[in-house]
Scaffold this active site. Sequence first.
Site, PDB file in Angstrom:
ATOM      1  CE  LYS A  99      -3.483  -2.717   0.024  1.00 21.95           C
ATOM      2  NZ  LYS A  99      -4.356  -3.289   1.011  1.00 21.95           N
TER       3      LYS A  99
HETATM    4  C1  PLP Z   1      -5.257  -4.550   1.336  1.00 21.52           C
HETATM    5  C2  PLP Z   1      -6.720  -4.435   1.494  1.00 21.52           C
HETATM    6  C3  PLP Z   1      -7.408  -4.903   2.626  1.00 21.52           C
HETATM    7  C4  PLP Z   1      -6.742  -5.712   3.687  1.00 21.52           C
HETATM    8  O1  PLP Z   1      -5.758  -5.025   4.313  1.00 21.52           O
HETATM    9  P1  PLP Z   1      -4.771  -5.768   5.346  1.00 21.52           P
HETATM   10  O2  PLP Z   1      -4.116  -4.607   6.018  1.00 21.52           O
HETATM   11  O3  PLP Z   1      -3.854  -6.605   4.524  1.00 21.52           O
HETATM   12  O4  PLP Z   1      -5.630  -6.568   6.263  1.00 21.52           O
HETATM   13  C5  PLP Z   1      -8.755  -4.653   2.731  1.00 21.52           C
HETATM   14  N1  PLP Z   1      -9.430  -4.008   1.775  1.00 21.52           N
HETATM   15  C6  PLP Z   1      -8.815  -3.577   0.653  1.00 21.52           C
HETATM   16  C7  PLP Z   1      -9.606  -2.844  -0.369  1.00 21.52           C
HETATM   17  C8  PLP Z   1      -7.457  -3.788   0.475  1.00 21.52           C
HETATM   18  O5  PLP Z   1      -6.844  -3.397  -0.648  1.00 21.52           O
END
Ligand code: PLP
Length: 398
Positions: free
Chosen positions: A196
């Site tokens: 991210k």
């Molecule tokens: C990455 C992601 C998640 C999950 O995030 P984590 O921190 O890995 O639990 C949830 N929703 C979306 C849209 C994502 O891209």
Amino acid sequence: MKELPAFAGGTPVRNKKLYYSHQYIDEADIRAVEEVLRSDYLTTGPHITECEEKLCRVTGAKHAVLCSNDTAALHMAVMAIGLGPGDELITTPITFAASANCALYMGARPVFADIDEATWNIDPACIEACITPRTKAVVAVDYGGQSVNQDAILALKKKYGFVYIEDAAHSIGTSYKGKPVGSFADMTTLSFHAVKTITGGEGGAVLTDSEELYEKLLLLRTHGITRNPAQMVHQPDGPWYYEQVALAPNYRITDMQAALISSQLDKLPAFAERKKKIVARYNEAFSKLPGCIVQQETAGSDTVRHLYVLRINPAHLSINRRQFFDAMEAENIVCNVHYIPIYYFPYYEKLGYQKGLCPKAEQLYEEMLTIPLFYAMTDQDVEDVIHAVTKILTYYET
Ligand SMILES: *Cc1c(COP(=O)(O)O)cnc(C)c1O
């Protein structure tokens, strides 16, 4: 249709592989983590509060509750509103499974609303069509980083009274009509996973303006345990005393991660500026190609993209998405696909969900590909991607 795998011929555009995403860690990040490792606190320490305050400044939210990941953040959000059996939660199928799974953890039912053809975000008209007396919450996802249509969703919230949860895993730094993501929904959740925009390795947060939800979220982060006498049922026995007043998992985050996220947040303006430049260059190059369709911006969204998703236009192309993916790999550009519609998964099939539920989302899934977009890409990397896409889409153009 040419045989799999597709390859547009000649020498590959690159000789070194380029992946769709890569983190950017600098010396300041490393020093921030090292400092924690040499300090007294490894878990809940001073960097949690520091990072939460920074998140509030960046997003305009009153409160931030840092936690172990976005999946935990979504779980805390639905626990905080007491989602349960008989309730429905509306979300998009074009997202990571966690956006819908949070309903299932609580015994509630995820309901999938189709996407908008131009922006690929959840379509407010489709949300409205899914609303029933059982609708308790809407989880809207800022797909790829661009804001959902906040005005339309807030109007529906006013009309129907659901809880609005925004899964902003992709959209830290994005604003809508001048206000940052984090200042619209009842609760906004963030992810600091390694791919991210801002990372702590893992990490997440819930943002809210509500005092009541904030107090609940603090409890839900740590076993439902409180050390605040005002929240206790019995008189404290002594300084060691605490009470468990709710049932919740341990969703805390370490101080090392909080320090890393905090240090990364200092770079958000630079990350945003660079990503916007790359996106503008991609849009300019790809909008000229008949073989593909560029994602359109939600009106009012000033977007910091997490993903750059390209859609092929089958009417002008003799290859399918799989062959486009293979052809990109032959040029040493490793793409990805975001996302498989959630209800295609066997776990959801067993719950009775069937294909055909959201035709626009399903069509998008057949045609989309995530190409590289990350801060540390060089201008040459960007031009290589454009060169490869152009080479392939021109070669297979009909
Ligand atoms: C990455 C992601 C998640 C999950 O995030 P984590 O921190 O890995 O639990 C949830 N929703 C979306 C849209 C994502 O891209």
